[in-house]
Design an enzyme around this catalytic site. Sequence first.
Site, PDB file in Angstrom:
ATOM      1  N   HIS A 225      -7.548  -5.272  -0.302  1.00 31.82           N
ATOM      2  CA  HIS A 225      -6.338  -4.462  -0.381  1.00 31.82           C
ATOM      3  C   HIS A 225      -5.133  -5.134   0.265  1.00 31.82           C
ATOM      4  O   HIS A 225      -4.054  -4.550   0.288  1.00 31.82           O
ATOM      5  CB  HIS A 225      -6.613  -3.116   0.303  1.00 31.82           C
TER       6      HIS A 225
ATOM      7  N   SER B 186       0.837  -1.207   0.000  1.00 33.93           N
ATOM      8  CA  SER B 186       0.000   0.000   0.000  1.00 33.93           C
ATOM      9  C   SER B 186       0.872   1.258   0.000  1.00 33.93           C
ATOM     10  O   SER B 186       1.735   1.410  -0.858  1.00 33.93           O
ATOM     11  CB  SER B 186      -0.951  -0.045   1.203  1.00 33.93           C
TER      12      SER B 186
ATOM     13  N   ASP C 281     -10.299  -4.063  -5.514  1.00 32.46           N
ATOM     14  CA  ASP C 281      -9.624  -3.395  -4.401  1.00 32.46           C
ATOM     15  C   ASP C 281     -10.293  -2.044  -4.172  1.00 32.46           C
ATOM     16  O   ASP C 281     -10.239  -1.165  -5.027  1.00 32.46           O
ATOM     17  CB  ASP C 281      -8.137  -3.212  -4.737  1.00 32.46           C
TER      18      ASP C 281
END
Length: 267
Positions: free
Chosen positions: A245, A95, A217
Amino acid sequence: MDIDRRNNVTVTGNPQGPTVVLAHGFGCDQNMWRLTVPALAQDHRVVLFDYVGSGRSDLSAFSEDRYASLAGYAADVVEVCEALDLRDAVYVGHSVSAMIGVLAADAAPGRIGALVMVAPSPRYIDDVGYRGGFSVQDIDELLDSLESNYLGWSAAMAPVIMGNEDRPELGEELKNSFCATDPEAARVFARTTFLSDSRDDLKSVRVPTLILECTQDAIAPREVGAFVHHAIPGSTLISLDATGHCPHLSAPEATNAAITGFLAGLR
């Protein structure tokens, strides 16, 4: 400064193998990589750490000024690499940590020799000709909710971020991770993350790069993966058969296979 203590640095795996650094995302800690470490440990030296304010890091080292930009978190990465005298390490960032890795690789040439970006997003807010997945109003509301009731926000958002509604235990784990993070540090990290714009920083990438995206996502739509892939010449984009995610938790076999395949190609 004792970097090992500050960032709760853990080193495991094969001490004679190439080094892989695993960097967690917002609201998480190094434990989120527990399903990835066994796939790497036989052939690689594996370095894990917690950003200041997360996991078992030294909270006394937290500074709002330092961590009000992604450069502050990148400085953590560089200092961990320097403390261990890493050379040409493969940095795996989940991320927001994918963008932190871009900054760290640029700041310390030679320390990081390749990047793996797991569900990256250089900008979360939509812009002209760019879809990040959120409007300005969306992010303002997200941050207001987080700052007014962090525990309530964690309970509501964790299942959305994790996806995989048929596996509620995954959302529960992420919620518990969020709730274990210091609320003030989380507030700063959230603002730094969701208001960041690292699109121009992608131009600095000069190392082999693997981009992993999920088919569904809520945080980083597939348009983002395509954007990052286009922005980094020579990069490889793999669309995992995974939702949510956090594919390293929801689809570890596919995620690990993609990472180890990339690592094998670097030898």
